[in-house]
Write a protein that holds these residues in place. Sequence first.
Motif, PDB file in Angstrom:
ATOM      1  N   UNK A  61       0.831  -1.201   0.000  1.00 15.36           N
ATOM      2  CA  UNK A  61       0.000   0.000   0.000  1.00 15.36           C
ATOM      3  C   UNK A  61       0.873   1.262   0.000  1.00 15.36           C
ATOM      4  N   UNK A  62       2.003   1.205   0.707  1.00 15.19           N
ATOM      5  CA  UNK A  62       2.921   2.344   0.723  1.00 15.19           C
ATOM      6  C   UNK A  62       3.407   2.657  -0.686  1.00 15.19           C
ATOM      7  N   UNK A  63       3.699   1.595  -1.436  1.00  9.71           N
ATOM      8  CA  UNK A  63       4.149   1.796  -2.817  1.00  9.71           C
ATOM      9  C   UNK A  63       3.063   2.492  -3.642  1.00  9.71           C
ATOM     10  N   UNK A  64       1.819   2.086  -3.455  1.00 12.59           N
ATOM     11  CA  UNK A  64       0.718   2.710  -4.196  1.00 12.59           C
ATOM     12  C   UNK A  64       0.581   4.189  -3.835  1.00 12.59           C
ATOM     13  N   UNK A  65       0.679   4.490  -2.538  1.00  9.47           N
ATOM     14  CA  UNK A  65       0.563   5.876  -2.086  1.00  9.47           C
ATOM     15  C   UNK A  65       1.686   6.729  -2.663  1.00  9.47           C
ATOM     16  N   UNK A  66       2.923   6.212  -2.570  1.00 12.05           N
ATOM     17  CA  UNK A  66       4.061   6.988  -3.056  1.00 12.05           C
ATOM     18  C   UNK A  66       4.002   7.165  -4.567  1.00 12.05           C
ATOM     19  N   UNK A  67       3.500   6.176  -5.271  1.00 13.17           N
ATOM     20  CA  UNK A  67       3.380   6.292  -6.724  1.00 13.17           C
ATOM     21  C   UNK A  67       2.419   7.422  -7.089  1.00 13.17           C
ATOM     22  N   UNK A  68       1.268   7.442  -6.432  1.00 15.79           N
ATOM     23  CA  UNK A  68       0.305   8.513  -6.693  1.00 15.79           C
ATOM     24  C   UNK A  68       0.880   9.881  -6.348  1.00 15.79           C
ATOM     25  N   UNK A  69       1.552   9.955  -5.209  1.00 15.42           N
ATOM     26  CA  UNK A  69       2.101  11.231  -4.759  1.00 15.42           C
ATOM     27  C   UNK A  69       3.183  11.735  -5.700  1.00 15.42           C
ATOM     28  N   UNK A  70       4.097  10.857  -6.080  1.00 18.09           N
ATOM     29  CA  UNK A  70       5.204  11.253  -6.957  1.00 18.09           C
ATOM     30  C   UNK A  70       4.682  11.664  -8.332  1.00 18.09           C
ATOM     31  N   UNK A  71       3.701  10.943  -8.840  1.00 19.32           N
ATOM     32  CA  UNK A  71       3.148  11.291 -10.156  1.00 19.32           C
ATOM     33  C   UNK A  71       2.523  12.678 -10.139  1.00 19.32           C
ATOM     34  N   UNK A  72       1.798  12.996  -9.061  1.00 21.03           N
ATOM     35  CA  UNK A  72       1.191  14.324  -8.970  1.00 21.03           C
ATOM     36  C   UNK A  72       2.253  15.404  -8.819  1.00 21.03           C
ATOM     37  N   UNK A  73       3.252  15.140  -7.997  1.00 22.87           N
ATOM     38  CA  UNK A  73       4.334  16.115  -7.810  1.00 22.87           C
ATOM     39  C   UNK A  73       5.090  16.339  -9.116  1.00 22.87           C
ATOM     40  N   UNK A  74       5.387  15.253  -9.823  1.00 21.57           N
ATOM     41  CA  UNK A  74       6.136  15.358 -11.078  1.00 21.57           C
ATOM     42  C   UNK A  74       5.367  16.146 -12.124  1.00 21.57           C
ATOM     43  N   UNK A  75       4.051  15.964 -12.157  1.00 19.56           N
ATOM     44  CA  UNK A  75       3.239  16.704 -13.124  1.00 19.56           C
ATOM     45  C   UNK A  75       3.281  18.205 -12.843  1.00 19.56           C
ATOM     46  N   UNK A  76       3.259  18.568 -11.571  1.00 17.16           N
ATOM     47  CA  UNK A  76       3.330  19.988 -11.209  1.00 17.16           C
ATOM     48  C   UNK A  76       4.694  20.557 -11.571  1.00 17.16           C
ATOM     49  N   UNK A  77       5.755  19.826 -11.239  1.00 17.05           N
ATOM     50  CA  UNK A  77       7.116  20.290 -11.559  1.00 17.05           C
ATOM     51  C   UNK A  77       7.258  20.518 -13.054  1.00 17.05           C
ATOM     52  N   UNK A  78       6.781  19.584 -13.838  1.00 17.25           N
ATOM     53  CA  UNK A  78       6.864  19.709 -15.295  1.00 17.25           C
ATOM     54  C   UNK A  78       6.068  20.905 -15.788  1.00 17.25           C
TER      55      UNK A  78
END
Length: 556
Positions: A61-78
């Motif tokens: 579940x931690x992996x799923x949470x971090x995946x969602x979080x990183x994807x959202x953060x990366x989209x904002x950075x881009x």
Amino acid sequence: MTAIAACRTCGTEPLENARFCHVCGSPVEDSDTRAEYKQVTVLFADVVHSMEIAAAVGPERLREIMKQLVERCAAVVKRYGGTVDKFTGDGIMAVFGAPIALEDHGSRACLAALEIQTETERLAVEIDHRDHITVQLRIGLNSGQVIAGEIGAGPLGYTAIGEQVGMAQRMESVAPPGGVMLSESTARLVDGAVLLGDPEMVRIKGAEQPVLARRLVSIGGRQSRRRGESPLVGRTWELSSIAGILNETINGAGCVVGVAGPAGIGKSRLVREAAKIADCRAVPVFGTNCESHASDIPFHVIARLLRAVMGVEDLDAAAARTQVRERFSNAEREDLLLLDDLLGIRDAAVTLPDIAPDARRRRLTALINGAALAQSTAGVYVVEDAQWIDEVSESMLVDFLAVIPQTRSLVLITYRPDYRGALSRIAGAPIVALRPLSDAHTTMLTAQLLGTDSSVAGLATTIAERASGNPFFVEEMVRDLAERDVLQGDLGTYRLRCDVGDVDVPATLQAAISARIDRLGSSAKRTLNAAAVIGSRFDTDLLSSLVDDSDVATLI
């Protein structure tokens, strides 16, 4: 921008995809580093209490949470032009200003940091509903010079390294949960453009003494604070021309004026002086500025300008709609709904008319132009930095400007010389092209900023030479020396505390210069690198001995 050499024989940076050095002929395919110095802002984001969260939800579940979080953060950075450098296990590191230099890297990083926190809050609601845990981020920002590039010949990839990266991580460690902490260097870059908390002295790992930090509160929370604006020097003709056109405008001959010049040459200052003249003549001034990070957002600029003109910037949506209807009392209901949508004040409960985009644009143009023609009072309208305008706003603005000669309106549009868009080709629009200040005017400006104390006489000459006629460069160099306590006193009455053998170029200027360099073609870049090795003075033969097919014309 100084490149770190990849050729181990002569120290020359190889050309792109080259197997051999173009200067000495040595093989370069095994070079382990290709990097360069960059002025950047580094962002670190880290999950608060990540170990407790891991223990509560388990690894899957931690992996799923971090995946969602990183994807959202990366989209904002881009979205704001940054680069995600790495995933740190429970957060990310991102860089703004590399590999492509950005002159506003500090502002972009601040925008991204706040939006990352907003995205995290949205995700946290979903996670709390499912897992009954609280997810928050700490974010730290720091600005300065780093070494950025490929590390190693393998898959290690592009990264930034240096002291400034570590400081960004330290800022993250002292940020409050859900908050963003800025180092002193980043706070200096963005001061006036963002709302910051009070200065705090914080203790960080590796530093014996506490360091200064500021919490980021919001973007554009107050008017930009001008640090003792310098006197206007060397622009008598340009200001007189605009003042004369304003007189004609007040008498009924509307006009569009382009103000062109490179960064820092004084376009905004000239506009502010023109606005003062208009204010003295009781002529209202409305304006907006285009932003580099918003150049791909349709209607961004035109909507902001219209909101300013209609006075609805600080109103809630309902109050704004009421004011718009008072202004356009005879307009059709469908046209008003389209205008509400354009201004971003539409009532979500009301369905928009089913009208094709071209027809929608024609109806909006007719509505706005009709109101402009019916307006009996004079007005000044300003659009700054048109080189960053979004395509839709540019096109609509051209349509609006078609009726300006029939009104009592003066429109001032500022842009840089490399802008070739439609707003630089308005039929009948005069262009005020700002050139660098003369040596005499540059020296006069520098002397006025520094003062007459004998200790700063030599420094004034050095700064004037370095600035090359750019007034913003003069101001920033003086400000930088004052902030580093090299200069004591107040603006216009400084004293030099110690001998200065060299005047450093402040970070704000390094970023602006680097951004211009990164927009050059490969041949111009190679020529510039070779010329920089030689020095500030050289002839064609000497330059040609270092680089083939030199591209001097572009650089000039």
